[in-house]
Structures are given as structure tokens and as C-alpha cells.
Design a protein around this motif. Structure first.
Motif, mmCIF file in Angstrom:
data_model
loop_
_atom_site.group_PDB
_atom_site.id
_atom_site.type_symbol
_atom_site.label_atom_id
_atom_site.label_comp_id
_atom_site.label_asym_id
_atom_site.label_seq_id
_atom_site.Cartn_x
_atom_site.Cartn_y
_atom_site.Cartn_z
ATOM 1 N N LEU A 60 0.849 -1.087 0.007
ATOM 2 C CA LEU A 60 -0.132 0.070 -0.122
ATOM 3 C C LEU A 60 0.839 1.246 0.092
ATOM 4 N N GLU A 64 1.234 4.038 -2.988
ATOM 5 C CA GLU A 64 0.958 5.488 -2.874
ATOM 6 C C GLU A 64 1.975 6.292 -3.042
ATOM 7 N N TRP A 200 2.054 10.132 2.745
ATOM 8 C CA TRP A 200 2.506 8.580 2.707
ATOM 9 C C TRP A 200 3.946 8.295 2.847
ATOM 10 N N TYR A 315 -10.350 14.838 0.230
ATOM 11 C CA TYR A 315 -9.751 13.867 1.148
ATOM 12 C C TYR A 315 -9.771 12.456 0.469
ATOM 13 N N LEU A 316 -10.328 12.162 -0.668
ATOM 14 C CA LEU A 316 -10.154 11.125 -1.381
ATOM 15 C C LEU A 316 -8.861 10.913 -2.160
ATOM 16 N N PHE A 319 -6.462 8.342 -0.501
ATOM 17 C CA PHE A 319 -6.593 7.091 -0.714
ATOM 18 C C PHE A 319 -6.163 6.675 -2.164
#
Length: 345
Positions: A60, A64, A200, A315-316, A319
Motif C-alpha cells: 500500500l 501510494e 505517505w 480527502y479522497l 486513498f
């Protein structure tokens, strides 16, 4: 004069070298921390069967970081003024009455360069490309105004809030700064990817530090009360040189120090970037333009400011990179960016 040119050339080569080294450093540290923790520190401390979750987080975090770094590089070319002037010119229609109140002549509105090399200015109706504009150097009276300036490197008139970068070789609209660790300028088109990358990167660095720390605690020195000092990079190098530590353990201590410092550095930049974004400025505008030019912040509220940088549903982006969602620019923000008129002018 000859010596001055050589010095200028050497300095530019130094900056270019630092640019490439910064990107290489970012890639090596990211990959190095992931590999060490996946195949050595986690299995050594917790056992292989307990490290399944580490694989999930590693995939992950690497996904990112990599995706946002690639998008940062891809969209940095859209920071140039020609892309944004033509794209957002129609927003200035609603601002025409406000412009007349400030007494701004229409010839001072920023221009952009088309593909055929001609210069065009946004006309009073807000349609870019309607009025041809010849070489700006022939018109010194409009070269530098309260709202525009002339860039001799790009050979175009740009807004005051557009700054030339010799490394990117273009004028960057709403420039924040040039980041050597990502190899490009942070501007309006790619700032969202830079901010998410920082988020990240800091999370990944601290996550890697966790496993590295407990490995050093168990196989090198217990951290309490003073064992943690042997985890510091220079101390580890000195101990290895004197024969008190193995080469591999020294490498892990150095990697731990680099990850720890990089994590705090990325976190500090992330907090700073969010601070500037929420207040409607870039780093340069907040520390220079706000004080020197009495520059107003972009947007009337935090929702408009977040939408300007991240697009809708900001905010998306943390992700999944929302590269298909455009930056949201209101007419007031467009006036502020392209015309840079403060309320004191």
C-alpha cells in the motif's frame, strides 16, 4: 565576464546534480526500507508467520508513494502559465466589473503563447486567443505592471505570482518551491500529488523505523538507558570502524537514522503544506507576497482553498490519486492568481 559565466554554469550544473541525487535518494530509501523490513527485520523479530500484515502495508505505502511521485512528475509540465491562462480565462468574465473598480487596463491581463508561437491576451469578453499580441519586448510600458511581469527566459508576459525555474525551464504558476527530492517544482497543477506523497512518505518512514528499531534493540543494544545512542548513524559508523559492530548492523543503524530523519522531514513539510493550503497561499506567497505585495489569500473559505489544490472531495486523494478531478477555481480565485490585485492597490 568570462569567469562569471563559468561560475554561473557551474552553479547550474550543481543544482541539476542535486536534483538527480535527490530523486535517487528518495527512490533508494523507499525501496531499501521496504526490502529490509519485509525480508529481514520483521521475520527476525516477530517470525515470518507474523509478518503478513507487513506485506499489505508495504504494498500500500509503496503504491501510494510511487503513484503520487509519477503523477507529480507528469503534471509538473502543466504548471506553465500557457496551460492555465487559456484554460481559466473565461472565469475572468464575472470579474470584469471588479477589474474596472481597481482601474486595471485590459492590456495588463496576462497573455499566453499558442502552439504557433504567437502571443495572445485574454480579451474583455474573456475569450483567450481573440486578440493577437506581438513581441512584448517592443512594449516596455506594459512589460512590468502591478499585475504582470515579463520573463526574458520564456519570452512571455506572466502574472506576478508566476515564477521562473531554471531547472524546470519554465514559469511556474502559483509556485510553492522547487523540491530536489522529487525533482521538480511544486505548482498549481501538481501540488496535490506532492502533499499526498509527503503524507505517505512520512507514514512509511515511521512504519519502517518501528521494525528497524526493535531489531536493533534485540540484536545490537537494548535501547534503555543509553543503547539508543548506538542507533545514531555517525555513532554506528564509528563503532563499526573500531570493530564493535558488524557491517550489516552498522548499515541498519544508518538506515534507521535516515528513515527517522526523513520521516520527520516529510511530516514537517506535510504540515506546512496543509497550513499554507488552508490559508490560501503557497510557501512563497505566505512568506514574501503576503508581506511585500499585500497579497490576498485564494478563496473565501477552506472548502474553496482545498478544492483549488485537490479538486472536489479533497480527502479522497489520500486513498486514490484523483487525477481525473480538475482543480476547482472560482472567478475570485482566478482574478487573484492571474491579476494579483491586493485590496491596498
Amino acid at each position: 565576464m568570462f569567469k562569471g559565466n563559468i561560475m554561473k554554469f557551474d552553479v547550474k550544473k550543481l543544482y541539476v546534480g542535486a536534483n538527480y541525487l535527490g530523486v535517487v535518494y528518495t527512490i533508494l530509501v523507499t525501496i531499501g526500507v521496504a526490502i529490509i523490513n519485509l525480508w529481514h527485520t520483521c521475520p527476525a523479530v516477530y517470525g515470518s508467520e507474523e509478518c503478513t500484515i507487513v506485506y499489505f502495508w508495504a504494498v500500500l505505502i509503496l503504491s501510494e508513494v510511487t503513484a503520487n511521485l509519477i503523477l507529480f512528475q507528469y503534471y509538473r509540465n502543466r504548471n506553465q502559465i500557457s496551460y492555465w491562462t487559456v484554460k481559466s480565462s473565461t472565469l475572468l468574465i464575472e470579474e470584469s466589473e471588479k477589474l474596472s473598480k481597481f482601474g486595471v487596463p485590459i492590456e495588463h491581463i496576462p497573455i499566453s503563447e499558442s502552439t504557433d508561437g504567437e502571443y495572445y491576451r485574454v480579451n474583455p469578453g474573456g475569450v483567450a486567443g481573440a486578440l493577437p499580441y506581438h513581441d512584448p519586448r517592443l512594449y516596455p510600458s506594459v512589460r512590468n505592471t502591478n499585475t504582470t511581469k515579463f520573463c526574458y527566459d520564456c519570452n512571455i508576459i506572466t502574472p506576478r505570482r508566476c515564477h521562473h525555474c531554471c531547472l524546470c525551464n519554465m514559469c511556474v504558476l502559483r509556485k510553492d518551491h522547487h523540491c530536489f527530492l522529487t525533482g521538480g517544482c511544486v505548482g498549481l497543477a501538481n501540488q496535490r500529488y506532492f502533499i499526498v506523497f509527503l503524507f505517505w512518505a512520512s507514514f512509511g518512514a515511521f512504519y519502517g523505523c518501528w521494525y528497524n528499531f526493535w531489531y536493533l534493540n534485540e540484536f545490537v543494544n537494548p535501547w534503555y538507558p543509553f543503547g539508543w545512542m548506538t542507533y545514531i548513524g555517525p555513532v554506528a559508523l564509528f563503532r563499526w570502524a573500531l570493530g564493535y559492530s558488524s557491517l550489516f548492523n552498522m548499515f541498519l543503524a544508518v538506515l534507521f537514522s535516515i528513515s527517522f530523519a526523513s520521516g520527520f522531514g516529510a511530516l514537517a513539510f506535510f504540515i506546512a503544506q496543509m497550513f499554507y493550503t488552508l490559508y490560501g497561499y503557497t510557501m512563497h506567497d505566505y512568506h514574501v507576497g503576503r508581506l511585500r505585495d499585500h497579497l490576498e489569500s485564494d478563496g473565501e473559505n477552506m472548502s474553496e482553498r482545498l478544492a483549488l489544490v485537490f479538486g472536489r472531495r479533497w480527502y479522497l486523494n489520500f486513498f486514490v490519486p484523483q487525477f481525473w478531478v480538475p482543480n476547482q477555481m472560482t472567478p475570485g480565485i482566478a482574478r487573484n492568481i492571474f491579476l494579483s490585485i491586493s485590496k491596498d492597490l
